[in-house]
Structure formats: structure tokens, C-alpha cells
Design a protein around this motif. Structure first.
Motif, PDB file in Angstrom:
ATOM      1  N   LEU A  95      15.866  -7.484 -14.985  1.00 10.12           N
ATOM      2  CA  LEU A  95      16.952  -7.029 -14.121  1.00 10.12           C
ATOM      3  C   LEU A  95      16.570  -5.751 -13.389  1.00 10.12           C
ATOM      4  O   LEU A  95      16.743  -5.638 -12.161  1.00 10.12           O
ATOM      5  N   VAL A  96      16.022  -4.786 -14.127  1.00 13.59           N
ATOM      6  CA  VAL A  96      15.599  -3.528 -13.513  1.00 13.59           C
ATOM      7  C   VAL A  96      14.478  -3.785 -12.512  1.00 13.59           C
ATOM      8  O   VAL A  96      14.469  -3.231 -11.404  1.00 13.59           O
ATOM      9  N   SER A  97      13.542  -4.646 -12.879  1.00 15.80           N
ATOM     10  CA  SER A  97      12.429  -4.979 -11.999  1.00 15.80           C
ATOM     11  C   SER A  97      12.923  -5.584 -10.689  1.00 15.80           C
ATOM     12  O   SER A  97      12.460  -5.223  -9.602  1.00 15.80           O
ATOM     13  N   THR A  98      13.897  -6.488 -10.789  1.00 12.60           N
ATOM     14  CA  THR A  98      14.434  -7.134  -9.590  1.00 12.60           C
ATOM     15  C   THR A  98      15.173  -6.135  -8.706  1.00 12.60           C
ATOM     16  O   THR A  98      15.034  -6.146  -7.475  1.00 12.60           O
ATOM     17  N   VAL A  99      15.965  -5.255  -9.330  1.00  9.55           N
ATOM     18  CA  VAL A  99      16.709  -4.255  -8.567  1.00  9.55           C
ATOM     19  C   VAL A  99      15.750  -3.304  -7.846  1.00  9.55           C
ATOM     20  O   VAL A  99      15.956  -2.969  -6.673  1.00  9.55           O
ATOM     21  N   VAL A 100      14.697  -2.871  -8.534  1.00  7.67           N
ATOM     22  CA  VAL A 100      13.711  -1.984  -7.911  1.00  7.67           C
ATOM     23  C   VAL A 100      13.037  -2.690  -6.739  1.00  7.67           C
ATOM     24  O   VAL A 100      12.878  -2.119  -5.650  1.00  7.67           O
ATOM     25  N   PHE A 101      12.653  -3.934  -6.935  1.00  2.00           N
ATOM     26  CA  PHE A 101      11.971  -4.683  -5.879  1.00  2.00           C
ATOM     27  C   PHE A 101      12.849  -4.842  -4.641  1.00  2.00           C
ATOM     28  O   PHE A 101      12.402  -4.648  -3.509  1.00  2.00           O
ATOM     29  N   ILE A 102      14.127  -5.161  -4.859  1.00  2.00           N
ATOM     30  CA  ILE A 102      15.035  -5.402  -3.733  1.00  2.00           C
ATOM     31  C   ILE A 102      15.372  -4.104  -3.008  1.00  2.00           C
ATOM     32  O   ILE A 102      15.306  -4.024  -1.779  1.00  2.00           O
ATOM     33  N   THR A 103      15.729  -3.067  -3.766  1.00  2.00           N
ATOM     34  CA  THR A 103      16.221  -1.833  -3.141  1.00  2.00           C
ATOM     35  C   THR A 103      15.117  -0.938  -2.602  1.00  2.00           C
ATOM     36  O   THR A 103      15.338  -0.203  -1.633  1.00  2.00           O
ATOM     37  N   ALA A 104      13.945  -0.968  -3.209  1.00  2.00           N
ATOM     38  CA  ALA A 104      12.877  -0.060  -2.792  1.00  2.00           C
ATOM     39  C   ALA A 104      11.850  -0.719  -1.882  1.00  2.00           C
ATOM     40  O   ALA A 104      11.072  -0.009  -1.234  1.00  2.00           O
ATOM     41  N   ILE A 105      11.844  -2.060  -1.809  1.00  2.15           N
ATOM     42  CA  ILE A 105      10.852  -2.744  -0.983  1.00  2.15           C
ATOM     43  C   ILE A 105      11.516  -3.662   0.045  1.00  2.15           C
ATOM     44  O   ILE A 105      11.319  -3.510   1.252  1.00  2.15           O
ATOM     45  N   VAL A 106      12.321  -4.620  -0.432  1.00  2.00           N
ATOM     46  CA  VAL A 106      12.846  -5.656   0.459  1.00  2.00           C
ATOM     47  C   VAL A 106      13.830  -5.088   1.485  1.00  2.00           C
ATOM     48  O   VAL A 106      13.665  -5.280   2.695  1.00  2.00           O
ATOM     49  N   ILE A 107      14.865  -4.367   1.017  1.00  2.59           N
ATOM     50  CA  ILE A 107      15.906  -3.886   1.927  1.00  2.59           C
ATOM     51  C   ILE A 107      15.358  -2.863   2.935  1.00  2.59           C
ATOM     52  O   ILE A 107      15.644  -2.975   4.135  1.00  2.59           O
ATOM     53  N   PRO A 108      14.578  -1.854   2.515  1.00  2.00           N
ATOM     54  CA  PRO A 108      14.013  -0.943   3.524  1.00  2.00           C
ATOM     55  C   PRO A 108      13.142  -1.665   4.548  1.00  2.00           C
ATOM     56  O   PRO A 108      13.190  -1.349   5.739  1.00  2.00           O
ATOM     57  N   ALA A 109      12.351  -2.652   4.083  1.00  2.00           N
ATOM     58  CA  ALA A 109      11.500  -3.398   5.007  1.00  2.00           C
ATOM     59  C   ALA A 109      12.334  -4.168   6.023  1.00  2.00           C
ATOM     60  O   ALA A 109      12.039  -4.159   7.224  1.00  2.00           O
TER      61      ALA A 109
END
Length: 209
Positions: A95-109
Motif C-alpha cells: 500500500l505504501v509502495s503504491t501510494v509513493v509511486f502514484i503521488t511522487a512519480i505518476v501524478i507529477p509526471a
């Protein structure tokens, strides 16, 4: 005020009224409720595009270089953000891994790519394909506009997860701090109304937002 001026509805009280010309830097407010209707931002398209291009370059640096290094038994190992995401996943913190991936990589990109895709063609005097749909999606995404704050919180959490080691901040960590400022500046300077004004000039006709 001209009778042929475009009509605009207040976003708060729905009062229908005609637009008035504004001096640079000024704002028009609703006479009924006082809400800000629109602003005459100074060169907002150019400034937002500049912030977005800068954010894209910093985003590449932030994801290419180590975000921090972990020193254990005299050995320093650099870890990129993707390495941290994989490590969290391997430690059964999906869960933490997914949240980090989405908020720190996917959404900013996605946020950076959307702004560059929309504004760069307008700056060159062209209309990007699907700009209507993109503007609607960006309006729907406005409530998530503070994702850069959440992104910093995630980075702090990543550092805390390495509490048993000596953490050495990497280039990417400072890049993420700069990225946060650039994304916030781009969001603050972006004006949907100015984008529609550019569309008007390119198409040579009145386009209502």
C-alpha cells in the motif's frame, strides 16, 4: 461595457454578467457575492510553460539520480526513488509502495506532461489535439492540486523508513524540493481563461470556456 462582450457566470452564485476589460494584474469580482471571476494575468501562458519545462527537467534529474544513500558498515549505497518503491514492495508494504509511486512519480509526471502538451503548441500558434477534453480533465483535477505537499510528506516517510541506517541525502532529494516549488509555481500561474484567449486568437473566433 459592450453589449457584445462575452457572458460569464459566477462560479459561486451563478450570476450571469458580461466581461469587462482589465488592466494587467487586475481581477474582476462578482457584484453580488464578491467572488473573483477572472484575472488579467501578466503573460501567464509563457510563465506557466517556462515553469513546466523547468519542472520536466528537474523531474528527470529527481528520478535518475539517487534520492538518498544508505551507509551501513562503511559502505554507501545510492537508492533512486524507483528503488525505494521496489524496496517497500519487497518488504510487504504494498500500500505504501503504491501510494509513493502514484503521488511522487505518476501524478507529477502527468501534471507536467499535460501542461507542456497544452501550452507549447499554443505558444507556437497551434492547437493541440483534444485540448477541450484536456482542459476539462484539468479542471476536474483541481482539488488534487496540492499533491506536491503530499509528495514531500511521502519523501519524509521514505527517509524515516531507513531509521536503522545513516541516511545521506542525494541529488534527487534536493531536486524534488525544487520540483515541488516549480509545480506549485506552474499551478499558481496557470489561467484557463488565458488559454481560451490564446485559442481565440489562433482560431479567429470566440470560444466559450
Amino acid at each position: 461595457m459592450s453589449e457584445h462582450a462575452p457572458l460569464i457566470a459566477c462560479h459561486d452564485c451563478d450570476l450571469l454578467q458580461r466581461e469587462i476589460p482589465l488592466n494587467p494584474g487586475c481581477a474582476a469580482t462578482c457584484p453580488r457575492c464578491g467572488a473573483v471571476l477572472y484575472r488579467n494575468a501578466t503573460d501567464s501562458v509563457n510563465r506557466t510553460l517556462a515553469y513546466s519545462v523547468g519542472a520536466a527537467l528537474v523531474f528527470l534529474i529527481a528520478n535518475w539520480f539517487p534520492i538518498f544513500g544508505i551507509e551501513a558498515q562503511g559502505t554507501l549505497k545510492g537508492i533512486t526513488l524507483l528503488d525505494a518503491v521496489r524496496s517497500l514492495w519487497d518488504q510487504e508494504m504494498q500500500l505504501v509502495s503504491t501510494v509513493v509511486f502514484i503521488t511522487a512519480i505518476v501524478i507529477p509526471a502527468l501534471e507536467i506532461l499535460s501542461l507542456v502538451y497544452l501550452l507549447l503548441p499554443l505558444q507556437l500558434g497551434m492547437l493541440p489535439s483534444g485540448y477541450n477534453q484536456l482542459l476539462r480533465l484539468m479542471r476536474l483535477a483541481e482539488p488534487w492540486g496540492m499533491v506536491e505537499v503530499f509528495m514531500l510528506g511521502i519523501l519524509v516517510s521514505l527517509v524515516k523508513l531507513t531509521g536503522n541506517f545513516r541516511v545521506v541525502p542525494g541529488v534527487a532529494l534536493w531536486s524534488f524540493a525544487v520540483l515541488t516549488l516549480l509545480i506549485a509555481a506552474a499551478a499558481a500561474s496557470f489561467s484557463t481563461r488565458d488559454v481560451w484567449c490564446c485559442v481565440d486568437r489562433i482560431t479567429g473566433r470566440k470560444v466559450a470556456p
